[in-house]
Design a protein around this motif. Structure first.
Motif, PDB file in Angstrom:
ATOM      1  N   ALA A 132       0.822  -1.205   0.000  1.00  0.00           N
ATOM      2  CA  ALA A 132       0.000   0.000   0.000  1.00  0.00           C
ATOM      3  C   ALA A 132       0.856   1.254   0.000  1.00  0.00           C
ATOM      4  N   SER A 133       1.871   1.239   0.864  1.00  0.00           N
ATOM      5  CA  SER A 133       2.749   2.393   0.990  1.00  0.00           C
ATOM      6  C   SER A 133       3.459   2.667  -0.328  1.00  0.00           C
ATOM      7  N   SER A 134       3.802   1.605  -0.998  1.00  0.00           N
ATOM      8  CA  SER A 134       4.478   1.697  -2.270  1.00  0.00           C
ATOM      9  C   SER A 134       3.560   2.323  -3.332  1.00  0.00           C
TER      10      SER A 134
ATOM     11  N   GLY B 226      15.358   4.518   5.070  1.00  0.00           N
ATOM     12  CA  GLY B 226      15.000   3.382   5.912  1.00  0.00           C
ATOM     13  C   GLY B 226      14.589   3.879   7.282  1.00  0.00           C
ATOM     14  N   SER B 227      15.503   4.600   7.922  1.00  0.00           N
ATOM     15  CA  SER B 227      15.162   5.263   9.165  1.00  0.00           C
ATOM     16  C   SER B 227      14.481   6.559   8.758  1.00  0.00           C
ATOM     17  N   VAL B 228      13.166   6.609   8.950  1.00  0.00           N
ATOM     18  CA  VAL B 228      12.430   7.718   8.344  1.00  0.00           C
ATOM     19  C   VAL B 228      12.909   9.075   8.865  1.00  0.00           C
ATOM     20  N   GLY B 229      12.850  10.054   8.004  1.00  0.00           N
ATOM     21  CA  GLY B 229      13.276  11.413   8.349  1.00  0.00           C
ATOM     22  C   GLY B 229      14.685  11.729   7.875  1.00  0.00           C
TER      23      GLY B 229
ATOM     24  N   GLY C   7       6.980  10.626   3.423  1.00  0.00           N
ATOM     25  CA  GLY C   7       5.699  10.162   3.938  1.00  0.00           C
ATOM     26  C   GLY C   7       5.098  11.226   4.838  1.00  0.00           C
ATOM     27  N   ASP C   8       3.778  11.325   4.865  1.00  0.00           N
ATOM     28  CA  ASP C   8       3.192  12.389   5.707  1.00  0.00           C
ATOM     29  C   ASP C   8       3.459  12.132   7.191  1.00  0.00           C
ATOM     30  N   ALA C   9       3.462  10.857   7.600  1.00  0.00           N
ATOM     31  CA  ALA C   9       3.781  10.577   9.006  1.00  0.00           C
ATOM     32  C   ALA C   9       5.281  10.703   9.253  1.00  0.00           C
ATOM     33  N   GLU C  10       6.060  10.574   8.205  1.00  0.00           N
ATOM     34  CA  GLU C  10       7.509  10.767   8.334  1.00  0.00           C
ATOM     35  C   GLU C  10       7.812  12.176   8.836  1.00  0.00           C
ATOM     36  N   MET C  11       6.900  13.097   8.520  1.00  0.00           N
ATOM     37  CA  MET C  11       7.086  14.480   8.954  1.00  0.00           C
ATOM     38  C   MET C  11       7.051  14.630  10.473  1.00  0.00           C
ATOM     39  N   ASP C  12       6.683  13.571  11.193  1.00  0.00           N
ATOM     40  CA  ASP C  12       6.743  13.632  12.655  1.00  0.00           C
ATOM     41  C   ASP C  12       8.183  13.661  13.158  1.00  0.00           C
ATOM     42  N   GLU C  13       9.119  13.229  12.336  1.00  0.00           N
ATOM     43  CA  GLU C  13      10.497  13.113  12.804  1.00  0.00           C
ATOM     44  C   GLU C  13      11.125  14.489  13.019  1.00  0.00           C
ATOM     45  N   GLY C  14      11.590  14.709  14.239  1.00  0.00           N
ATOM     46  CA  GLY C  14      12.122  16.019  14.613  1.00  0.00           C
ATOM     47  C   GLY C  14      13.308  16.461  13.781  1.00  0.00           C
TER      48      GLY C  14
ATOM     49  N   VAL D 171       5.588  15.691  -0.293  1.00  0.00           N
ATOM     50  CA  VAL D 171       4.952  14.950   0.793  1.00  0.00           C
ATOM     51  C   VAL D 171       3.830  14.093   0.220  1.00  0.00           C
ATOM     52  N   ASP D 172       3.964  12.803   0.468  1.00  0.00           N
ATOM     53  CA  ASP D 172       2.977  11.806   0.030  1.00  0.00           C
ATOM     54  C   ASP D 172       1.827  11.862   1.051  1.00  0.00           C
ATOM     55  N   TYR D 173       0.885  12.756   0.768  1.00  0.00           N
ATOM     56  CA  TYR D 173      -0.142  13.064   1.774  1.00  0.00           C
ATOM     57  C   TYR D 173      -1.285  12.065   1.673  1.00  0.00           C
ATOM     58  N   ASN D 174      -0.988  10.833   2.082  1.00  0.00           N
ATOM     59  CA  ASN D 174      -2.022   9.792   2.030  1.00  0.00           C
ATOM     60  C   ASN D 174      -2.808   9.720   3.340  1.00  0.00           C
ATOM     61  N   ARG D 175      -2.454  10.570   4.252  1.00  0.00           N
ATOM     62  CA  ARG D 175      -3.167  10.713   5.523  1.00  0.00           C
ATOM     63  C   ARG D 175      -3.208   9.421   6.335  1.00  0.00           C
ATOM     64  N   GLN D 176      -2.237   8.600   6.079  1.00  0.00           N
ATOM     65  CA  GLN D 176      -2.098   7.372   6.876  1.00  0.00           C
ATOM     66  C   GLN D 176      -0.654   7.206   7.294  1.00  0.00           C
ATOM     67  N   SER D 177      -0.478   6.683   8.505  1.00  0.00           N
ATOM     68  CA  SER D 177       0.859   6.317   8.982  1.00  0.00           C
ATOM     69  C   SER D 177       0.913   4.793   9.010  1.00  0.00           C
ATOM     70  N   LEU D 178       1.726   4.244   9.898  1.00  0.00           N
ATOM     71  CA  LEU D 178       1.767   2.791  10.009  1.00  0.00           C
ATOM     72  C   LEU D 178       0.523   2.279  10.738  1.00  0.00           C
ATOM     73  N   ASP D 179       0.265   2.930  11.876  1.00  0.00           N
ATOM     74  CA  ASP D 179      -0.823   2.453  12.735  1.00  0.00           C
ATOM     75  C   ASP D 179      -2.161   3.109  12.442  1.00  0.00           C
TER      76      ASP D 179
ATOM     77  N   ILE E 107      -3.612   8.341  -2.105  1.00  0.00           N
ATOM     78  CA  ILE E 107      -4.356   7.292  -1.404  1.00  0.00           C
ATOM     79  C   ILE E 107      -3.403   6.129  -1.181  1.00  0.00           C
ATOM     80  N   LYS E 108      -3.293   5.743   0.075  1.00  0.00           N
ATOM     81  CA  LYS E 108      -2.375   4.646   0.385  1.00  0.00           C
ATOM     82  C   LYS E 108      -2.964   3.361  -0.180  1.00  0.00           C
ATOM     83  N   GLY E 109      -2.235   2.731  -1.070  1.00  0.00           N
ATOM     84  CA  GLY E 109      -2.741   1.520  -1.714  1.00  0.00           C
ATOM     85  C   GLY E 109      -3.481   1.816  -2.999  1.00  0.00           C
TER      86      GLY E 109
ATOM     87  N   ASN F  48      -3.679  -1.143   6.297  1.00  0.00           N
ATOM     88  CA  ASN F  48      -3.016  -1.654   5.083  1.00  0.00           C
ATOM     89  C   ASN F  48      -1.512  -1.515   5.071  1.00  0.00           C
ATOM     90  N   HIS F  49      -0.919  -0.910   6.112  1.00  0.00           N
ATOM     91  CA  HIS F  49       0.498  -0.573   6.013  1.00  0.00           C
ATOM     92  C   HIS F  49       1.360  -1.783   5.636  1.00  0.00           C
ATOM     93  N   ALA F  50       1.228  -2.837   6.430  1.00  0.00           N
ATOM     94  CA  ALA F  50       2.015  -4.031   6.108  1.00  0.00           C
ATOM     95  C   ALA F  50       1.149  -5.022   5.339  1.00  0.00           C
TER      96      ALA F  50
END
Ligand SMILES: Cc1ncc(C[n+]2csc(CCOP(=O)(O)OP(=O)(O)O)c2C)c(N)n1
Ligand SMILES: [Mg+2]
Length: 802
Positions: free
Chosen positions: A47-49, A122-125, A160-167, A188-196, A324-326, A337-339
Motif C-alpha cells: 500500500a505504501s508503495s 529506511g530510518s524515516v526522516g 511520507g506524511d507521518a515521516e514528517m513527525d520526525e524532529g 509529501v505523500d499526503y495519504n493521511r495514513q501512517s503505520l498504525d 491514497i495509500k494503496g 493496510n500498512h504491512a
C-alpha cells in the motif's frame, strides 16, 4: 518522442500502470517465498508503495534530469526498482529476489542496490534531511569553483506524511533557512495514513505554515483534472465542499469500499434530486470511484504541471500531494493496510485487470496498449536514463606526514594537538588543505577548530565581515563569512552535524568532487545523533569525526557531559574506525592515516598483517581529550607509525617471564605509566601496552580467527602477534576512561587472566584525580587490581583503598 502533451500523458499513464503492477508482483513474489518457507506472511508494504506510483512515474520518466538526486521514501522501494527495471537499470533477477539475499533491497540502498540509488532511506526522516544538506554541499562545491562543468542538480525527497513527525526534519529546515537553501524539493505523500493510524485532520495546514515560515514555496496538490472538471459541472461546488469537509478516516474508508459505497454516501449526504444527484448518477460505480480517487498526487497532468512550474526557479519547494495509500490496489485506504499484503486471489484479479497473462508477469510491456516501439522510443529518451552511473571519485594526495605539535616532557592534550595540527595544515596553500571542510554544531571554538577557522574562514554564499573585527574590538577569533570559507558553522542540533557530514562525505559520489570533511562535537552528544551517524555510515559517506572532550576526564565540565559507552559505539559501528590516542604524536599519525583512509574504495582481501579490510576505507572517529598529558620524547619511525594505526604498540615491552601487562587506551596513559612504575619492582618483566584503537585491534583479531576457520591456518592478527610471547601465567589489567568492556576481550586473544577497569557510572563531577580515584582508574587503583590479579608478592608502593 511524444509529440504532444496528450501523447506523453498517455504513455506515462501506461507506464504508471506497469510500475504499479510490477511493484505489486515483486512484493507478491517475494512474500510467496516467505509464506512457503516459514508458513507466515510478512508485510510487503504494497500500500505504501502504491501511494507513490504516480509521483515517481512523473518524476523518473519525465521530470528528473540526470544531475538530480533523489531520496525515495523507504517503502516505495518496489516502485523505485520497477521503474529502474523499465529503464533497463535493474535486473529481473534482483527484482525476483526482492528482500532476499543479494536481491533488490527492502528500502532503497546506495550501497547494496545496484540500480543507482542516490540516497539510502529506511530510518524515516533522515533521507529527507539528507537532500537538504546535499543541496547545501552542492552550493559549497560550486562556490569553491568545482563541478562547474556539470549542471546544478535538484535534490528531491519523497516524504511520507507521518515521516514528517520526525524532529530531525525540522532541525534541518531551520539549518537550511540559515544557509540560504536552494534547489530542494520535498514532495509529501499526503495519504493521511501512517503505520498504525490515520493522521490528524488539517495536518496539511500546519505543514504549509511551517514551510512558508522557513521561506519555502508550498504547492498543494489536492485535486486531479477529473475532479476539477467535475467541480465545474453544475452542483460541482457542493461536491468540492463535501470533499473539503470529509474527515480523513471516512475518505480512506470510502476509498477502500469503492464505487457503490461512494455513491451511497454521496447521495445520502448531498443528494438533492437536482444537479448534484445528476452529477453523481451520470457516473458508473467504477467512474465514480475513479473520480473520487483522482487526487492531485495521482493525476499525471496536475503533477507534471506543478513540477514544470517549480522547475523554473531554484527556491526550495514543498509539494503536499494528496494520495491514497494503496492506490489502484484492493487495499486502498484501509487503515490496516500498512504491512498489508494482497491475497493470491487479489493478485490474480489485479493481473487480469492489468491484462497480464499468466507466465508473462515480468514482461516489460505486457498488458500495455501502446506499441512496443513507441514505448521503447519514449524510454530511450527519458532524460534521467541518460545518467551515467558512478562519477569519478578523484583522490586527493595526503602529505607524507602532518605536523607533530607538542614538546617532549611538556604537557598537551590531544584536543589542543588537534587544533594545532589543523592550524598547520591551514597555513599551506595545498590542494589537500583546500579540500578539507570542517563543520561543528556550535562547538567550533570549544573543540579547538578556532585557529583553522581564523585562517580558512567560514562558508556562506554571501560574504559577511566579522563586525567585531571591523569595529576593532579585540577578539581571538576572526569570523568572516565568504563563499570561499572552509568551515560550515551549524546550530547545536547534532543530527544536523551527522547529516551534514553524510552529505559532505558523499560529495565525490554526488558532485564528482572529493571533500575531506572533519566534524567536531562533544563526545557524549554522539548519542544525540547516533541514528544519523549510523545512517551516514550505512550509505558509506566518508568523514572524520572528532569527539572531544570525552569520558569522565572532562571532569569539571560536569557529570551531564560524561561519556561512558562511546568507545563501544566506536567499536560496534560498521564503517567507522575508532581511535583514542593518548599523545599528540600518535594523533598526528592517525589523522594522516584518516585523511587517506576516508578516500579509499578498494574491494578485496584483508591485509595479511592486520586482517583488517583497510583497502575498503571508511570513516574515522577520534575520541579526544582536553586533559594535558606529558608528551613522550621519541621519534616515530615507520614501524611505530604502523603499529599506532594498527591499534597498539608496546610502550614498555614485557620481558620473557612477564607476570603482568597493563593495557590502556587514551587519556589515562599517565595513570597506566605511573601504575607500571609502582608495580615494576614487584612484578617481573611487566609490560605496558598503549592501545590507540581497541576497534581496529579487535576487528583484526576476529577477522584472523575467521580466516583460520576457513583454513588459512597462518593468519595472525596484530593483537595476537603482540601477545604471542607472553607467558601463559601473565595477567592483563586493562584500563580506559570508558566502559571496561571495550578492552575486556583482550584476555581471550591468547588466553590470559584479565581484569578490566573503566567507568560504569556517571554523573559525579570533580577533578580528574577525584574521579579517577572514584572509578578506580587512578594509578593506585590500577596497581591494586594488578596486585590482586597477579598476587605473587606484596606490592610495596600500594596504599590501601581509601
Ligand atoms: C526512525 C523510524 N521509526 C520507525 C520506522 C517504522 N516505520 C516505517 S514506515 C512508518 C510509518 C510511515 O508512514 P508515512 O510516512 O505516512 O508513510 P506511508 O506508509 O503512509 O507511505 C513507520 C512508523 C522507521 N522506518 N524509521
Ligand atoms: Mg502516510
Amino acid at each position: 518522442m511524444a509529440d504532444t502533451a496528450a501523447q506523453k500523458n498517455a504513455i506515462l499513464g501506461e507506464l504508471e500502470r506497469k510500475v504499479l503492477w510490477l511493484a505489486a508482483w515483486t512484493i507478491h513474489n517475494a512474500n510467496h517465498l516467505r509464506a512457503n518457507d516459514e508458513g507466515i506472511k510478512i508485510g510487503g508494504h504494497q500500500a505504501s508503495s502504491a501511494s507513490l506510483a504516480t509521483i515517481l512515474t512523473a518524476l523518473y520518466f519525465d521530470v528528473l534530469r540526470p544531475e538530480d538526486r533523489v531520496a525515495v521514501k523507504p517503502h516505495a522501494s518496489p516502485i523505485f526498482h520497477a521503474i529502474q527495471y523499465l529503464l533497463g537499470k535493474q535486473s529481473l533477477e534482483k527484482l525476483q529476489n526482492f528482500r532476499a539475499y543479494k536481491g533488490a533491497q527492502s528500502y532503497p540502498s546506495r550501497t547494496k542496490d545496484t540500480d543507482d540509488v542516490d540516497f539510502s532511506t529506511g530510518s524515516v526522516g533522515l533521507g529527507v534531511a539528507q537532500t537538504l544538506f546535499s543541496s547545501l554541499v552542492q552550493d559549497y562545491v560550486r562556490a569553491h569553483g568545482w563541478a562547474k562543468d556539470r549542471p546544478e542538480g535538484r535534490m528531491v525527497a519523497l516524504v511520507g506524511d507521518a515521516e514528517m513527525d520526525e524532529g530531525n526534519i525540522f532541525e534541518a529546515l531551520l539549518e537550511g533557512w540559515k544557509h540560504g537553501l536552494r534547489n530542494t524539493w520535498w514532495i509529501v505523500d499526503y495519504n493521511r495514513q501512517s503505520l498504525d493510524a490515520v493522521v490528524r485532520e488539517g495536518l496539511w495546514q500546519r505543514f504549509e505554515a511551517i514551510f512558508a515560515n522557513f521561506g519555502w514555496d508550498v504547492v498543494i496538490l489536492k485535486y486531479g483534472v477529473l475532479l476539477e472538471a467535475a467541480f465545474r459541472e453544475e452542483g460541482g461546488e457542493r461536491l468540492r465542499d463535501w470533499i473539503d469537509n470529509c474527515p480523513n478516516q471516512l475518505y480512506s474508508a470510502l476509498c477502500f469500499q469503492g464505487g457503490a459505497a461512494w455513491r451511497k454516501r454521496l447521495l445520502d449526504d448531498l443528494g438533492d434530486q437536482g444537479p448534484v444527484t445528476a452529477l453523481i448518477e451520470r457516473r458508473s460505480d467504477a467512474e465514480l470511484a475513479r473520480l473520487m480517487t483522482n487526487l492531485g498526487g495521482h493525476d499525471l497532468p496536475t503533477l507534471l504541471d506543478a513540477f514544470e512550474k517549480a522547475g523554473r526557479h531554484d527556491r526550495p519547494t514543498c509539494f503536499i500531494a494528496y494520495t491514497i495509500k494503496g492506490f489502484g490496489l484492493p487495499l486502498a485506504g484501509h487503515k490496516d493496510n500498512h504491512a498489508g499484503l494482497m491475497t493470491p486471489a487479489q493478485t490474480e484479479a489485479l493481473r487480469a485487470a492489468m491484462g497480464v497473462r499468466a507466465g508473462h508477469e515480468w514482461d516489460r510491456y505486457e498488458g500495455l496498449s501502446l506499441p512496443a516501439a513507441t514505448l521503447d522510443r519514449f524510454l530511450a529518451e527519458v532524460p534521467f536514463a541518460s545518467r551515467k552511473a558512478g562519477l569519478p571519485s578523484p583522490h586527493i594526495d595526503v602529505p607524507a606526514a602532518l605536523a607533530m605539535p607538542g614538546t617532549p616532557g611538556k604537557e598537551m592534550s590531544t584536543q589542543a594537538g588537534f587544533g594545532q595540527i589543523l592550524n598547520e595544515i591551514a597555513r599551506e596553500p595545498t590542494e589537500f588543505a583546500s579540500r578539507i571542510v570542517t563543520t561543528s554544531p556550535d562547538v567550533t571554538v570549544s573543540t579547538n577548530l578556532g585557529p583553522w577557522v581564523n585562517r580558512r574562514g567560514l562558508f556562506a554564499l554571501e560574504a559577511m565581515a566579522d563586525l567585531f573585527k571591523a569595529e576593532r574590538i579585540p577578539s581571538t577569533f576572526n569570523w568572516d563569512f565568504s563563499p570561499k570559507g572552509q568551515h560550515l558553522e551549524l546550530g547545536i542540533a547534532e543530527m544536523n552535524l551527522f547529516l551534514m557530514l553524510s552529505a559532505l562525505g558523499l560529495s565525490h559520489a554526488i558532485n564528482g568532487e572529493r571533500l575531506l570533511p572533519v566534524g567536531t562535537l562533544y563526545d557524549p552528544f554522539i548519542y544525540r545523533g547516533a541514528d544519523a551517524l549510523n545512517y551516514a555510515c550505512y550509505q558509506d559517506a566518508r568523514f572524520i569525526l572528532v569527539a572531544t572532550p570525552s569520558g569522565v576526564t572532562l571532569a569539571p565540565e560536569g557529570g551531564a557531559h560524561q561519556s561512558i559507552g562511546t568507545p563501544l559505539v566506536g567499536m560496534a559501528q560498521d564503517g567507522l574506525a575508532a581511535f583514542e590516542p593518548a599523545f599528540v604524536d600518535e594523533l598526528s599519525v592517525i589523522l594522516r592515516f584518516a585523511f587517506d583512509y576516508i578516500q579509499r574504495s578498494g574491494d578485496g582481501d584483508p591485509d595479511e598483517r592486520t586482517w583488517l579490510r583497510d583497502q575498503t576505507g571508511g570513516s574515522v572517529y577520534l575520541r579526544l581529550s582536553t586533559r594535558p598529558v606529558e608528551q613522550p620524547s621519541r621519534t616515530i619511525d615507520a614501524h611505530l607509525a604502523r603499529e599506532i594505526v594498527d591499534g597498539a604498540y608496546w610502550l614498555r615491552e614485557p620481558g620473557p617471564n612477564a607476570e603482568l601487562v597493563i593495557a590502556y587506551q587514551g587519556a589515562v596513559a599517565p595513570e597506566a605509566i605511573a601504575a607500571t612504575g609502582l608495580l615494576a619492582e614487584d612484578r617481573r618483566d611487566i609490560g605496558l601496552l598503549a592501545i590507540t584503537s581497541a576497534d581496529r585491534l579487535n576487528a583484526g583479531w576476529t577477522a584472523a580467527g575467521r580466516a583460520r576457520e576457513r583454513g588459512l591456518v597462518h593468519a595472525r592478527s596484530h593483537a595476537e602477534r603482540l601477545f604471542e610471547k607472553l607467558p601463559a601465567h601473565c595477567a592483563i589489567v586493562t584500563v580506559l576512561d570508558g566502559h571496561p568492556a571495550t578492552l575486556g576481550w583482550l584476555g581471550a586473544v591468547a588466553g590470559h587472566r584479565t581484569r578490566s577497569l573503566g567507568v560504569e557510572h556517571f554523573g559525579q563531577t570533580g577533578t580528574i584525580a577525584d574521579l579517577y580515584r572514584h572509578h578506580g582508574i587512578d594509578a593506585q587503583g590500577i596497581a591494586r587490581a594488578a596486585s590482586a590479579l597477579a598476587p605473587s608478592r606484596p606490592v610495596r608502593h600500594l596504599r590501601p583503598a581509601s
